[in-house]
Design a protein around this motif. Structure first.
Motif, PDB file in Angstrom:
ATOM      1  N   THR A 145       0.839  -1.203   0.000  1.00 21.38           N
ATOM      2  CA  THR A 145       0.000   0.000   0.000  1.00 21.38           C
ATOM      3  C   THR A 145       0.868   1.245   0.000  1.00 21.38           C
ATOM      4  N   HIS A 146       1.930   1.221   0.778  1.00 21.59           N
ATOM      5  CA  HIS A 146       2.845   2.361   0.844  1.00 21.59           C
ATOM      6  C   HIS A 146       3.476   2.622  -0.528  1.00 21.59           C
ATOM      7  N   LEU A 147       3.884   1.579  -1.209  1.00 25.19           N
ATOM      8  CA  LEU A 147       4.494   1.716  -2.533  1.00 25.19           C
ATOM      9  C   LEU A 147       3.486   2.259  -3.550  1.00 25.19           C
ATOM     10  N   ILE A 148       2.263   1.724  -3.525  1.00 26.01           N
ATOM     11  CA  ILE A 148       1.220   2.184  -4.460  1.00 26.01           C
ATOM     12  C   ILE A 148       0.896   3.658  -4.200  1.00 26.01           C
ATOM     13  N   ASP A 149       0.765   4.025  -2.930  1.00 31.02           N
ATOM     14  CA  ASP A 149       0.472   5.425  -2.586  1.00 31.02           C
ATOM     15  C   ASP A 149       1.609   6.342  -3.039  1.00 31.02           C
ATOM     16  N   ARG A 150       2.836   5.874  -2.900  1.00 29.21           N
ATOM     17  CA  ARG A 150       3.997   6.658  -3.317  1.00 29.21           C
ATOM     18  C   ARG A 150       3.972   6.869  -4.832  1.00 29.21           C
ATOM     19  N   GLU A 151       3.633   5.820  -5.581  1.00 29.16           N
ATOM     20  CA  GLU A 151       3.551   5.926  -7.040  1.00 29.16           C
ATOM     21  C   GLU A 151       2.424   6.878  -7.454  1.00 29.16           C
ATOM     22  N   LEU A 200       1.214   9.335  -5.720  1.00 25.15           N
ATOM     23  CA  LEU A 200       1.643  10.693  -5.392  1.00 25.15           C
ATOM     24  C   LEU A 200       2.576  11.232  -6.468  1.00 25.15           C
ATOM     25  N   GLU A 201       3.471  10.400  -6.941  1.00 21.12           N
ATOM     26  CA  GLU A 201       4.397  10.832  -7.999  1.00 21.12           C
ATOM     27  C   GLU A 201       3.634  11.173  -9.284  1.00 21.12           C
ATOM     28  N   ILE A 202       2.625  10.379  -9.622  1.00 19.65           N
ATOM     29  CA  ILE A 202       1.798  10.648 -10.812  1.00 19.65           C
ATOM     30  C   ILE A 202       1.076  11.981 -10.637  1.00 19.65           C
ATOM     31  N   LEU A 203       0.524  12.197  -9.439  1.00 15.47           N
ATOM     32  CA  LEU A 203      -0.199  13.437  -9.164  1.00 15.47           C
ATOM     33  C   LEU A 203       0.737  14.647  -9.239  1.00 15.47           C
ATOM     34  N   LEU A 204       1.923  14.526  -8.682  1.00 15.50           N
ATOM     35  CA  LEU A 204       2.884  15.633  -8.739  1.00 15.50           C
ATOM     36  C   LEU A 204       3.283  15.954 -10.184  1.00 15.50           C
ATOM     37  N   GLN A 205       3.457  14.923 -11.003  1.00 11.34           N
ATOM     38  CA  GLN A 205       3.786  15.140 -12.417  1.00 11.34           C
ATOM     39  C   GLN A 205       2.610  15.812 -13.128  1.00 11.34           C
ATOM     40  N   ALA A 206       1.386  15.410 -12.776  1.00  9.39           N
ATOM     41  CA  ALA A 206       0.201  16.025 -13.388  1.00  9.39           C
ATOM     42  C   ALA A 206       0.124  17.502 -13.021  1.00  9.39           C
ATOM     43  N   ILE A 207       0.430  17.818 -11.796  1.00  4.30           N
ATOM     44  CA  ILE A 207       0.404  19.227 -11.359  1.00  4.30           C
ATOM     45  C   ILE A 207       1.485  20.016 -12.089  1.00  4.30           C
ATOM     46  N   GLU A 208       2.661  19.413 -12.257  1.00  7.97           N
ATOM     47  CA  GLU A 208       3.743  20.075 -12.994  1.00  7.97           C
ATOM     48  C   GLU A 208       3.360  20.323 -14.448  1.00  7.97           C
ATOM     49  N   GLY A 209       2.490  19.473 -14.996  1.00  9.40           N
ATOM     50  CA  GLY A 209       2.069  19.599 -16.386  1.00  9.40           C
ATOM     51  C   GLY A 209       0.988  20.650 -16.604  1.00  9.40           C
ATOM     52  N   LEU A 210       0.503  21.254 -15.550  1.00  6.08           N
ATOM     53  CA  LEU A 210      -0.529  22.301 -15.684  1.00  6.08           C
ATOM     54  C   LEU A 210       0.088  23.601 -16.165  1.00  6.08           C
ATOM     55  N   PRO A 211      -0.699  24.423 -16.859  1.00  3.85           N
ATOM     56  CA  PRO A 211      -0.209  25.764 -17.197  1.00  3.85           C
ATOM     57  C   PRO A 211       0.110  26.523 -15.897  1.00  3.85           C
ATOM     58  N   PRO A 212       1.084  27.440 -15.926  1.00  6.51           N
ATOM     59  CA  PRO A 212       1.546  28.100 -14.698  1.00  6.51           C
ATOM     60  C   PRO A 212       0.424  28.737 -13.854  1.00  6.51           C
ATOM     61  N   ARG A 213      -0.475  29.487 -14.471  1.00  2.00           N
ATOM     62  CA  ARG A 213      -1.530  30.167 -13.725  1.00  2.00           C
ATOM     63  C   ARG A 213      -2.501  29.150 -13.112  1.00  2.00           C
ATOM     64  N   CYS A 214      -2.808  28.118 -13.868  1.00  2.00           N
ATOM     65  CA  CYS A 214      -3.702  27.068 -13.403  1.00  2.00           C
ATOM     66  C   CYS A 214      -3.052  26.321 -12.227  1.00  2.00           C
ATOM     67  N   ARG A 215      -1.755  26.033 -12.337  1.00  2.00           N
ATOM     68  CA  ARG A 215      -1.021  25.354 -11.270  1.00  2.00           C
ATOM     69  C   ARG A 215      -1.017  26.212 -10.006  1.00  2.00           C
ATOM     70  N   GLU A 216      -0.820  27.520 -10.184  1.00  2.00           N
ATOM     71  CA  GLU A 216      -0.790  28.439  -9.044  1.00  2.00           C
ATOM     72  C   GLU A 216      -2.141  28.458  -8.320  1.00  2.00           C
ATOM     73  N   VAL A 217      -3.220  28.506  -9.078  1.00  3.83           N
ATOM     74  CA  VAL A 217      -4.565  28.479  -8.488  1.00  3.83           C
ATOM     75  C   VAL A 217      -4.771  27.176  -7.734  1.00  3.83           C
ATOM     76  N   PHE A 218      -4.381  26.063  -8.335  1.00  2.00           N
ATOM     77  CA  PHE A 218      -4.550  24.751  -7.720  1.00  2.00           C
ATOM     78  C   PHE A 218      -3.788  24.670  -6.396  1.00  2.00           C
ATOM     79  N   ILE A 219      -2.554  25.113  -6.396  1.00  2.00           N
ATOM     80  CA  ILE A 219      -1.724  25.046  -5.184  1.00  2.00           C
ATOM     81  C   ILE A 219      -2.284  25.966  -4.092  1.00  2.00           C
TER      82      ILE A 219
END
Length: 171
Positions: free
Chosen positions: A100-106, A108-127
């Motif tokens: 479970t820890h490994l799956i959650d870690r993976e 989280l990494e997918i989610l972080l990459q998705a956030i990085e892929g957002l346009p800057p203004r959209c990412r800023e609003v999300f954060i």
């Protein structure tokens, strides 16, 4: 010292053995009775002259009884809280398995990459909304854009992140 305090203090010294017996009968412990006699002296120090106390002996014994009963009530509350408390094993959350820890870690990494892929203004609003926990109106004021535009950026970010998670098979 005012006259009530002086007379009550003198009376306390004179009646101390009787007061100790009274308090011991109530609380059941000589040690606690000694402590409460000290508490009684402290309470006497805060007595004012107005109004004058007519029967100082009755006042002193009533005060001693109240101090002892207060201690019993506090002890009862303490016991009620700690006897009713669940066992530590029932409170502690179980640790997730290594899988479970490994799956959650993976994920989280997918989610972080998705956030990085957002346009800057959209990412800023999300954060600002999801990490900083700001309200939409606060984000709107902070970034100088309308609330509806903030809501659109937020919706786009959420849709984007959910799509990335679904692409990788996350339910």
């Amino acid at each position: 010292m005012n006259s009530n305090v002086t007379l009550l203090t003198e009376l306390l010294l004179k009646e101390r053995p009787s007061l100790l017996r009274l308090i011991k009968r109530i609380v059941g412990s000589v040690t606690d009775a000694e402590d409460l006699t000290q508490t009684l002296w402290l309470r006497i120090q805060s007595v004012t002259d107005s109004p004058p106390i007519e029967n100082k002996q009755a006042y002193l014994y009533r005060l001693a009884r109240n101090v002892a009963l207060d201690r019993l009530r506090a002890f009862d509350r303490h016991n009620a809280v700690f006897e009713a408390a669940p066992l530590l094993d029932e409170v502690v959350a179980p640790l997730p398995s290594a899988e479970t820890h490994l799956i959650d870690r993976e994920n989280l990494e997918i989610l972080l990459q998705a956030i990085e892929g957002l346009p800057p203004r959209c990412r800023e609003v999300f954060i600002l909304r999801k990490v900083e926990n700001l309200k939409i109106s606060e984000i709107s004021e902070h970034l100088g854009m309308s609330s509806s535009m903030v809501a659109r950026h937020l919706q786009h970010a959420l849709t984007h992140c959910m799509a990335r998670l679904k692409e990788t098979g996350v339910p």
